[in-house]
Design a protein around this motif. Structure first.
Motif, short mmCIF file in Angstrom:
data_model
loop_
_atom_site.label_atom_id
_atom_site.label_comp_id
_atom_site.label_asym_id
_atom_site.label_seq_id
_atom_site.Cartn_x
_atom_site.Cartn_y
_atom_site.Cartn_z
N LEU A 31 0.82 -1.21 0.00
CA LEU A 31 0.00 0.00 0.00
C LEU A 31 0.85 1.26 0.00
O LEU A 31 0.62 2.20 -0.78
N VAL A 32 1.86 1.31 0.88
CA VAL A 32 2.65 2.53 1.03
C VAL A 32 3.51 2.77 -0.20
O VAL A 32 3.58 3.91 -0.71
N LEU A 33 4.17 1.74 -0.72
CA LEU A 33 5.04 1.94 -1.87
C LEU A 33 4.24 2.22 -3.13
O LEU A 33 4.73 2.87 -4.06
N ALA A 34 2.99 1.73 -3.22
CA ALA A 34 2.15 2.06 -4.37
C ALA A 34 1.88 3.56 -4.41
O ALA A 34 1.90 4.19 -5.48
N ARG A 35 1.64 4.17 -3.25
CA ARG A 35 1.46 5.63 -3.19
C ARG A 35 2.80 6.35 -3.33
O ARG A 35 2.88 7.42 -3.93
N ARG A 36 3.86 5.75 -2.79
CA ARG A 36 5.19 6.38 -2.82
C ARG A 36 5.67 6.57 -4.26
O ARG A 36 6.40 7.52 -4.57
N ALA A 37 5.21 5.69 -5.17
CA ALA A 37 5.63 5.80 -6.57
C ALA A 37 5.13 7.09 -7.20
O ALA A 37 5.68 7.57 -8.19
N ARG A 38 4.06 7.68 -6.63
CA ARG A 38 3.50 8.92 -7.19
C ARG A 38 3.75 10.12 -6.28
O ARG A 38 3.24 11.20 -6.55
N ASP A 39 4.49 9.92 -5.19
CA ASP A 39 4.73 11.00 -4.23
C ASP A 39 6.23 11.22 -4.12
O ASP A 39 6.96 10.37 -3.63
N HIS A 40 6.70 12.36 -4.58
CA HIS A 40 8.14 12.61 -4.61
C HIS A 40 8.58 13.64 -3.57
O HIS A 40 9.72 14.09 -3.56
N GLY A 41 7.68 14.02 -2.68
CA GLY A 41 8.03 14.99 -1.66
C GLY A 41 8.83 14.37 -0.53
O GLY A 41 8.85 13.17 -0.34
N ARG A 42 9.49 15.21 0.24
CA ARG A 42 10.29 14.75 1.38
C ARG A 42 9.66 15.17 2.70
O ARG A 42 10.22 14.91 3.76
N ARG A 43 8.49 15.80 2.67
CA ARG A 43 7.87 16.25 3.91
C ARG A 43 6.39 15.87 3.98
O ARG A 43 5.67 16.38 4.80
N SER A 44 5.96 15.01 3.10
CA SER A 44 4.54 14.65 3.08
C SER A 44 4.25 13.65 4.20
O SER A 44 5.16 12.98 4.71
N PRO A 45 2.97 13.51 4.59
CA PRO A 45 2.62 12.50 5.60
C PRO A 45 3.03 11.09 5.17
O PRO A 45 3.33 10.25 6.02
N LEU A 46 3.06 10.83 3.86
CA LEU A 46 3.43 9.51 3.39
C LEU A 46 4.90 9.21 3.70
O LEU A 46 5.25 8.06 4.01
N VAL A 47 5.75 10.21 3.62
CA VAL A 47 7.17 10.01 3.95
C VAL A 47 7.32 9.61 5.41
O VAL A 47 8.08 8.69 5.75
N ARG A 48 6.58 10.26 6.27
CA ARG A 48 6.62 9.91 7.69
C ARG A 48 6.10 8.50 7.91
O ARG A 48 6.63 7.73 8.71
N LEU A 49 5.06 8.13 7.17
CA LEU A 49 4.50 6.79 7.30
C LEU A 49 5.49 5.74 6.83
O LEU A 49 5.63 4.67 7.45
N LEU A 50 6.23 6.03 5.76
CA LEU A 50 7.24 5.10 5.27
C LEU A 50 8.35 4.93 6.30
O LEU A 50 8.84 3.82 6.53
N ALA A 51 8.74 6.01 6.95
CA ALA A 51 9.76 5.92 7.99
C ALA A 51 9.28 5.06 9.15
O ALA A 51 10.03 4.22 9.69
N GLN A 52 8.02 5.23 9.55
CA GLN A 52 7.46 4.42 10.64
C GLN A 52 7.41 2.94 10.26
O GLN A 52 7.62 2.06 11.10
N LEU A 53 7.15 2.67 8.99
CA LEU A 53 7.12 1.28 8.55
C LEU A 53 8.52 0.68 8.51
O LEU A 53 8.73 -0.47 8.91
N ASN A 54 9.48 1.46 8.04
CA ASN A 54 10.85 0.95 7.95
C ASN A 54 11.44 0.59 9.31
O ASN A 54 12.16 -0.39 9.45
#
Length: 656
Positions: free
Chosen positions: A221-244
């Motif tokens: 789910l996260v990487l599917a959205r990450r493919a279209r999100d290139h920002g470094r401060r979006s909520p998705l970036v924080r979510l990816l860090a929490q997952l990692n």
């Protein structure tokens, strides 16, 4: 004996009844409400404007949307519902154009089945698209549709889009919530794993499987959205860090489990608090967690403590550190590259052609049969073949048994509805109830889904054709004929049906485990650590797929099911090898002596020998078993697991 005795009576064999038992799953209440509204509302509108046939066609299109609404993230649901509607419209158009054309219809549907089977191997969206392409083509070729020719495609597509609208209504309010919930679920699964560490091995293995499934879902789910999100401060970036950062926490569990001592209860409790923090999207004070954590007393304890503190710092931080932002499984390729790769795989893959030809053969036989023999409303025979033989849906044999059983149960309900109620406004509340049962029963298994779908399709068919109770018995006969065609032409005539094929998949995973062993004990630099984590995640993902293949094979009749059962202990042993490798690496990171290169090479060689032995036969083969040396190096537990796996692959033969 094939039968088993239960309570003094003969009982059917396990492989025959395994798919008929309801699975334990929560009721998806939101999907239940959507399905009821999506399929009952068009009928109500149709009756209100005195066009019940149009209403029934829109409801039939909504049924395809209900069946395809299986994703969690809204972007994936958009693809899962919208894209297949296009293929469904093409299918019903082709079917309508050859309606009543005899052998021309046979040829067209056979070709459509070939295309459907081949594209189904691409992925989840393509699978549903292939299903609707063939399904709607069969319906269009078997049922009279209103004129002009574009009416049926338009109405069916409207039904699917209606489901899509109902699904996406909450997107502005719940955008990103499915991804956040999925990441939170990985923390809850990790808490369960840490709670089971050092206790019963069976419970630990089950919790590890839950962690693997949760991580797979979250990363998808996260990487599917990450493919279209290139920002470094979006909520998705924080979510990816929490997952990692949950990955090191999961990796510390095997080391704790090998120590055979349960972790303090404060540790899983703290992880569950982190899960709640992820789910709420809030931040807090990481030091509060440190106050409740007992001091570690071992290498494995220090690993858990360090991973948990680091996870808490990232989860509760509004701005995660840069080192936690890498995409551990790699960012998905660009859309154009994925399309080119998928096209190449479809056209050149042997499995793609094999699946397509198998499905085409069965559809061709079904349509030829009903062209030669006068079978009223014969489209049901081909429909049965579509659902049973859909190549990526699982065991053909098991699905045929479940389809026949589910159809029989569904016909009982349909008989009561068609016999007691005249077509009219009463169909609306009846459809509201029957449609709502589809997602509820789908969670219980394929037989139960079939039992829910059957009366819905028969009710819609009766609105289109006005046959009443006379639909019931012919549909049962048609279903049995379709199941028979699938079993004979789609199962028995194909040699691969009688081979488990799981040995080769497992052998590849064992060989990958050898590569993971070599990578795990290389230089401890940042690049090597990232590569090791990616290898480990891919290994567990592959093992999850292998487990699914085994579960599928266990529902096959002998000898396939029996062979799969014999291989099963080796699947568990391979998972424990990966766990032991991870545990050894974790211990080294926290003070243990690194192993000599020769010892690592020996373990990797033994794993590759095991992999080669597994590829040599469909059955367990004799592999030279190397007993672990009697020493206390960090790799001693790993060598024991490798020796156990090789012993499983080469069972001791009786002397004499």
């Amino acid at each position: 004996m094939a039968e088993q005795r239960a309570g003094g009576r003969l009982a059917p064999p396990e492989w025959l009844t395994q798919g008929l038992r309801p699975q334990s799953a929560p009721v998806p209440w939101a999907a239940v409400v959507r399905a009821g509204i999506a399929m009952a509302a068009p009928l109500a509108v149709g009756f209100a404007v005195d066009e019940p046939v149009y209403g029934a066609l829109v409801s039939m299109g909504a049924l395809s949307g209900v069946i395809g609404d299986t994703a969690d993230a809204y972007r994936m649901r958009l693809l899962n519902i919208a894209v297949p509607q296009l293929f469904g419209a093409i299918g019903v158009t082709l079917g309508t154009l050859v309606y009543g054309q005899g052998w021309l219809a046979v040829g067209v549907l056979t070709f459509v089945a070939l295309v459907s089977g081949m594209i189904s191997t691409i992925g989840a969206v393509a699978s549903v698209s292939g299903l609707l392409l063939l399904l709607q083509a069969v319906v269009g070729a078997g049922l009279p549709m209103p004129d002009p020719w574009w009416t049926a495609p338009l109405l069916l597509t409207l039904g699917g889009l209606f489901v899509l609208v109902l699904t996406l209504i909450a997107w502005p309010l719940r955008g990103g919530v499915p991804e956040r919930d999925a990441v939170a679920e990985t923390y809850r699964a990790a808490a369960g794993l840490l709670e089971a560490a050092g206790r019963d091995s069976d419970t630990y293995d089950a919790r590890r499987q839950a962690v693997t499934e949760a991580l797979n879902t979250a990363y998808d789910l996260v990487l599917a959205r990450r493919a279209r999100d290139h920002g470094r401060r979006s909520p998705l970036v924080r979510l990816l860090a929490q997952l990692n950062v949950v990955v090191p926490l999961v990796e510390s569990a095997p080391a704790a489990h090998l120590r055979r001592r349960a972790l303090p209860p404060e540790i899983p409790a703290a992880v569950r608090e982190l899960a709640d923090a992820v789910a709420s999207g809030g931040t807090g004070d990481a030091s509060a967690f440190a106050l409740r954590l007992p001091a570690p007393t071992s290498q494995s304890g220090r690993a858990v403590d360090h991973a948990l503190r680091h996870a808490a710092a990232v989860v509760l931080s509004a701005d995660p550190e840069a080192g936690t932002l890498d995409d551990r499984l790699g960012r998905p390729a660009a859309l154009g590259a994925r399309v080119r790769r998928a096209t190449r795989n479809v056209l050149l893959s042997q499995s793609s052609w094999r699946y397509g030809l198998r499905l085409a053969l069965c559809i061709g036989l079904a349509q030829a049969l009903v062209s030669l023999i006068d079978v009223p409303r014969s489209y049901w025979v081909a429909l049965t073949v579509v659902f049973v033989l859909k190549p990526d849906f699982g065991s053909v044999f098991s699905r045929a048994v479940q389809r026949a059983s589910g159809t029989a149960l569904g016909l009982v309900v349909a008989a009561a509805v068609l016999a007691e109620l005249e077509r009219g406004w009463w169909d609306v509340p009846v459809m509201l109830v029957l449609a709502a049962l589809i997602p509820a029963f789908t969670a219980k298994g394929y037989a139960f889904q079939t039992a829910a779908i059957t009366p819905v399709i028969l009710l819609l068919s009766d609105i289109l054709n006005h046959e009443g109770f006379g639909l019931v018995l012919p549909r049962l006969y048609d279903s049995l004929i379709g199941c028979a065609i699938s079993l004979v032409a789609g199962y028995l005539l194909w040699p691969e049906s009688w081979h488990t094929r799981v040995g080769a998949r497992l052998a590849d995973t064992v060989a990958d485990a050898a590569g993971y062993v070599e990578c795990a004990f290389g230089p401890p630099d940042a690049q090597g650590e990232r590569q090791r984590q990616r290898l480990r995640r891919r290994l567990y993902r592959d093992l999850s797929v292998v487990r699914s293949e085994f579960q599928r094979a266990l529902t096959e009749p002998p000898p396939v099911g029996a062979r799969a059962a014999a291989w099963w202990p080796l699947v568990v042993a391979t998972e424990r090898i990966v766990d032991a490798t991870t545990a050894a690496r974790v211990r080294i990171n926290h003070g243990a002596q690194a192993p000599a290169g020769a010892e690592v090479a020996e373990v990797a060689r033994e794993l590759r020998e095991l992999a080669e032995g597994l590829r040599a036969s469909d059955t367990l083969v004799e592999v030279r078993t190397a007993l672990p040396r009697d020493d206390e190096t960090v790799l001693a537990p790993l060598r024991q697991e490798v020796a156990a796996a090789r012993a499983v692959a080469s069972p001791v033969r009786p002397r004499g």
